[in-house]
Design an enzyme around this catalytic site. Structure first.
Site, PDB file in Angstrom:
ATOM      1  N   ASP A 167       0.818  -1.208   0.000  1.00 20.35           N
ATOM      2  CA  ASP A 167       0.000   0.000   0.000  1.00 20.35           C
ATOM      3  C   ASP A 167       0.860   1.270   0.000  1.00 20.35           C
ATOM      4  O   ASP A 167       0.657   2.158   0.823  1.00 20.35           O
ATOM      5  CB  ASP A 167      -0.899  -0.061   1.255  1.00 20.35           C
ATOM      6  CG  ASP A 167      -1.884   1.089   1.342  1.00 20.35           C
ATOM      7  OD1 ASP A 167      -2.346   1.553   0.296  1.00 20.35           O
ATOM      8  OD2 ASP A 167      -2.176   1.528   2.480  1.00 20.35           O
ATOM      9  N   GLU A 416       2.984  -8.522   7.524  1.00 17.14           N
ATOM     10  CA  GLU A 416       1.744  -9.124   7.036  1.00 17.14           C
ATOM     11  C   GLU A 416       1.956 -10.187   5.963  1.00 17.14           C
ATOM     12  O   GLU A 416       1.445 -10.071   4.849  1.00 17.14           O
ATOM     13  CB  GLU A 416       0.784  -8.034   6.545  1.00 17.14           C
ATOM     14  CG  GLU A 416       0.391  -7.078   7.650  1.00 17.14           C
ATOM     15  CD  GLU A 416      -0.748  -6.133   7.283  1.00 17.14           C
ATOM     16  OE1 GLU A 416      -1.000  -5.963   6.089  1.00 17.14           O
ATOM     17  OE2 GLU A 416      -1.369  -5.589   8.204  1.00 17.14           O
ATOM     18  N   TYR A 470      -7.152  -3.205  12.844  1.00 18.57           N
ATOM     19  CA  TYR A 470      -8.036  -2.182  12.269  1.00 18.57           C
ATOM     20  C   TYR A 470      -9.507  -2.535  12.487  1.00 18.57           C
ATOM     21  O   TYR A 470     -10.328  -2.284  11.607  1.00 18.57           O
ATOM     22  CB  TYR A 470      -7.755  -2.053  10.766  1.00 18.57           C
ATOM     23  CG  TYR A 470      -6.375  -1.492  10.443  1.00 18.57           C
ATOM     24  CD1 TYR A 470      -6.159  -0.118  10.404  1.00 18.57           C
ATOM     25  CD2 TYR A 470      -5.297  -2.333  10.165  1.00 18.57           C
ATOM     26  CE1 TYR A 470      -4.907   0.402  10.100  1.00 18.57           C
ATOM     27  CE2 TYR A 470      -4.047  -1.820   9.861  1.00 18.57           C
ATOM     28  CZ  TYR A 470      -3.857  -0.454   9.830  1.00 18.57           C
ATOM     29  OH  TYR A 470      -2.624   0.070   9.528  1.00 18.57           O
ATOM     30  N   GLU A 506       0.487  -1.465  14.194  1.00 22.53           N
ATOM     31  CA  GLU A 506      -0.357  -0.560  13.383  1.00 22.53           C
ATOM     32  C   GLU A 506      -1.743  -0.507  13.986  1.00 22.53           C
ATOM     33  O   GLU A 506      -2.307  -1.545  14.343  1.00 22.53           O
ATOM     34  CB  GLU A 506      -0.499  -1.053  11.931  1.00 22.53           C
ATOM     35  CG  GLU A 506       0.756  -0.926  11.108  1.00 22.53           C
ATOM     36  CD  GLU A 506       0.560  -1.351   9.642  1.00 22.53           C
ATOM     37  OE1 GLU A 506      -0.591  -1.330   9.144  1.00 22.53           O
ATOM     38  OE2 GLU A 506       1.568  -1.721   9.016  1.00 22.53           O
TER      39      GLU A 506
HETATM   40  C1  GCB Z   1      -1.725  -2.462   6.722  1.00 17.66           C
HETATM   41  C2  GCB Z   1      -0.415  -2.391   6.036  1.00 17.66           C
HETATM   42  C3  GCB Z   1      -0.040  -0.986   5.638  1.00 17.66           C
HETATM   43  C4  GCB Z   1      -1.265  -0.269   5.062  1.00 17.66           C
HETATM   44  C5  GCB Z   1      -2.321  -0.213   6.145  1.00 17.66           C
HETATM   45  C6  GCB Z   1      -3.600   0.479   5.672  1.00 17.66           C
HETATM   46  O1  GCB Z   1      -2.036  -3.382   7.419  1.00 17.66           O
HETATM   47  O2  GCB Z   1       0.624  -2.966   6.796  1.00 17.66           O
HETATM   48  O3  GCB Z   1       0.980  -1.027   4.692  1.00 17.66           O
HETATM   49  O4  GCB Z   1      -0.968   1.006   4.599  1.00 17.66           O
HETATM   50  O5  GCB Z   1      -2.650  -1.502   6.543  1.00 17.66           O
HETATM   51  O6  GCB Z   1      -3.714   1.672   5.825  1.00 17.66           O
HETATM   52  O7  GCB Z   1      -4.450  -0.206   5.122  1.00 17.66           O
END
Ligand code: GCB
Length: 598
Positions: A167, A416, A470, A506
């Site tokens: 990403d 990941e 998330y 994250e």
């Molecule tokens: C993740 C990734 C990261 C993305 C992020 C997102 O899990 O590790 O590279 O930018 O999510 O914002 O979706």
């Protein structure tokens, strides 16, 4: 690999500035003898920088294939008795280099330095022409992996696009500084520093690789330049009574001068390094710095900035460090690749704990649209032995490059990956074995939230678990009540099934600066604040959680996509490094004492 430094025995000349540049869509440059004759119709291009966002051309921004860079320089006459080395901090992703028409080296790693001895190819009295062919295509034999897809359009043209798994925008070009530097003919090849601290006394071990004909001398100085100890020999130990330990609050650096002398005591070579005395351990589900538990507060970052893309940029780097300090952060992760060496030098000096990550991002297939399932990558041969070799090589070179930085507290193997596949176990066992052979820092691997703790084949191999979470964003979007319940349940399962400490590597939400909504909705600044506050409450319930790093420090560019509005907006800061509301949420939390041990 030693970073080039200037001493009375070594010189260096940066070649940064404006170079000549040309796209080569049909790959004709080599056939037309550009390496020896120069590139024929160049435009101006800054180095270091990504080339994508400098001009107004869509073709250059989205270019996939070969581009050429050229520069010329004189070499001072007094360099002619020395070894002359040409060094690139990083070129993304493939580079071939010619000096005065001679092919001298190539590289296939977009995030690590490479260098070559060019003594035999430089002219003393004439300009020296340096030409670099750069290619930015990704394959499944490298990291990050990717694939060029070719499609014939209705008007018969072949359209080539990059299928990437990660990403962030595929910024390309000569991304880090280029140096010509010298070493004497008899020179210090490498240095490895280890430190330990028992609460009072510091212990420094030094190993140097140097020619057997010469003698190695060390002089350790405090930050005032006072000599503390002098030693001799390829390998040595220095005890420092009442040592000043290195930490984020007190990033105290000793200086180690290393001399190579001949039998008469004449100095042949001189190099120096900053040394931070500190001890990092994982013990009893805690992360310990200098014997005491430490809680990581900080960010997952990117090397990304307006206009220069992934080009090394001391201006942005320092702004970032000051903003992180101001927010109360003590750490960051080099997501998702090794950062410029100069970033780690700043982290040593300013006091940041760094999770140093390889470029292994995207070792996970995207969902199969028809089923919503994830296609395997380890078990179906997509991850080949060549890719594994590349991963091992990246790890080894990363460790050899960064092992002397006190700021680097652990190695992150990947971000990941498909670690729910049984075949991942052998793959990661070999990575872990290599790291253990080279260095004693803790090892982390960073997990996707779809990885079930009971079914992960890799976490048991590492010292500390990274989790990207998330809930309430990618799952139950907008519903923070359900999201936090899912988070609690997920952490609980990890805590029950694993003995290692956990760092939340994250957590975050896309946030449009200036968008305010009451009640909060996704993308508003209020939602980002509430998401963080609710997550923090859950983290505090788990003693196993020893750190939180928000995704992301700043907004960053991605490829164009339906789920990205001019890039990823999960930054706590905008792409031009101004705060969103959530910065104050973090500042309030991180600058006041957290619950005991945090
Ligand atoms: C993740 C990734 C990261 C993305 C992020 C997102 O899990 O590790 O590279 O930018 O999510 O914002 O979706």
């Amino acid at each position: 690999m030693l970073y080039p430094r200037m001493t009375e025995k070594r010189q260096k000349k940066p070649l940064d500035g404006v170079w000549k540049f040309q796209l080569d869509p049909s790959g004709k440059g080599a056939g037309e003898r550009w390496p020896s004759q120069g590139i024929p119709s160049p435009i101006h291009m800054p180095v270091p920088s990504s080339y994508n966002d400098i001009t107004t051309s869509e073709e250059i921004r989205d270019f996939l294939g070969d581009v050429w860079y050229e520069t010329s320089t004189y070499v001072p006459s007094d360099w002619m008795t020395e070894r002359i080395i040409l060094r690139f901090g990083a070129v993304a992703h493939h580079a071939k280099v010619w000096v005065n028409g001679h092919f001298v080296t190539e590289s296939h790693n977009g995030f690590l330095p490479f260098e070559v001895d060019v003594t035999a190819f430089v002219n003393e009295e004439k300009m020296n022409r340096i030409i670099v062919k750069v290619n930015n295509e990704l394959t499944w034999d490298m990291l990050p992996p990717g694939e060029v897809i070719e499609k014939v359009t209705e008007d018969g043209e072949t359209k080539r696009t990059l299928h990437q798994q990660h990403d962030f925008f595929n910024y390309s070009g000569i991304h880090r500084s280029v140096f010509l530097y010298t070493t004497p003919q008899t020179f210090i090849h490498s240095l490895k520093i280890g430190t330990d601290f028992n609460g009072e006394t510091g212990m420094i071990t030094v190993q140097s690789e140097s020619p057997p004909s010469a003698f190695v001398y060390y002089s350790l100085k405090d930050d005032q330049g006072e000599i503390i100890a002098e030693r001799q020999g390829n390998t040595t130990e220095i005890q420092v009574p009442e040592a000043e330990a290195w930490s984020p609050e007190n990033p105290y650096l000793y200086k180690l001068d290393v001399y190579l002398k001949d039998g008469e005591g004449t100095i042949l070579d001189h190099y120096y390094l900053n040394v931070g005395i500190r001890k990092i351990e994982v013990k009893d589900e805690q992360l310990l710095l200098n014997g005491s538990p430490i809680y990581l507060k900080g960010f997952g970052k990117h090397e990304d900035a307006v206009i220069r893309g992934k080009g090394y940029d001391p201006v942005t780097n320092l702004r970032d460090m000051y903003l992180m300090k101001e927010t109360g952060a003590n750490s960051f992760r080099t997501a998702h690749y090794p950062y410029a060496e100069e970033v780690l030098q700043l982290a040593d000096e300013l006091g940041f704990l760094v999770i140093d990550e390889t470029s292994a991002v995207g070792l996970l297939s995207q969902g199969v649209p028809a089923t919503g399932n994830l296609e395997p990558v380890f078990s179906n041969g997509k991850i080949s032995s060549r890719l594994k070799e590349y991963h091992l090589d990246t790890l080894q070179r990363l460790i050899e490059r960064d092992r002397n930085h006190p700021s680097v507290i652990m190695w992150s193997l990947s971000n990941e990956a498909s670690t729910m596949e049984p075949e991942a176990e052998v793959y990661y066992k070999d990575l872990v074995e290599l790291v253990r052979k080279l260095d004693d820092r803790p090892i982390m691997n960073v997990n996707l939230m779809l990885i079930e703790p009971e079914k992960c084949f890799v976490s048991k191999l590492v010292d500390i678990i990274g989790l990207n979470v998330y809930f309430g964003w990618y799952s139950t979007p907008g519903d923070l009540k359900a999201g936090t319940a899912d988070l609690r349940n997920y952490l609980d399962r990890w805590a029950k099934t694993h003995d290692q400490p956990i760092v939340i590597t994250e957590y975050g939400v896309d946030t449009v600066p200036g968008l305010h909504k009451v009640p909060a909705v996704m993308f508003s600044e209020e939602f980002q604040v509430q998401f963080l506050e609710k997550y923090h409450n859950v983290f505090d319930e788990f003693p196993e959680v020893v750190g939180e790093q928000v995704w992301n420090f700043a907004d960053f560019m991605t490829k164009q996509d339906t789920v990205r509005v001019d890039g990823n907006k999960k930054g706590i800061f905008t792409r031009d490094r101004q705060p969103k509301m959530a910065q104050y949420t973090l500042q309030k939390r991180w600058k006041s004492p957290l619950r005991e041990g945090k």
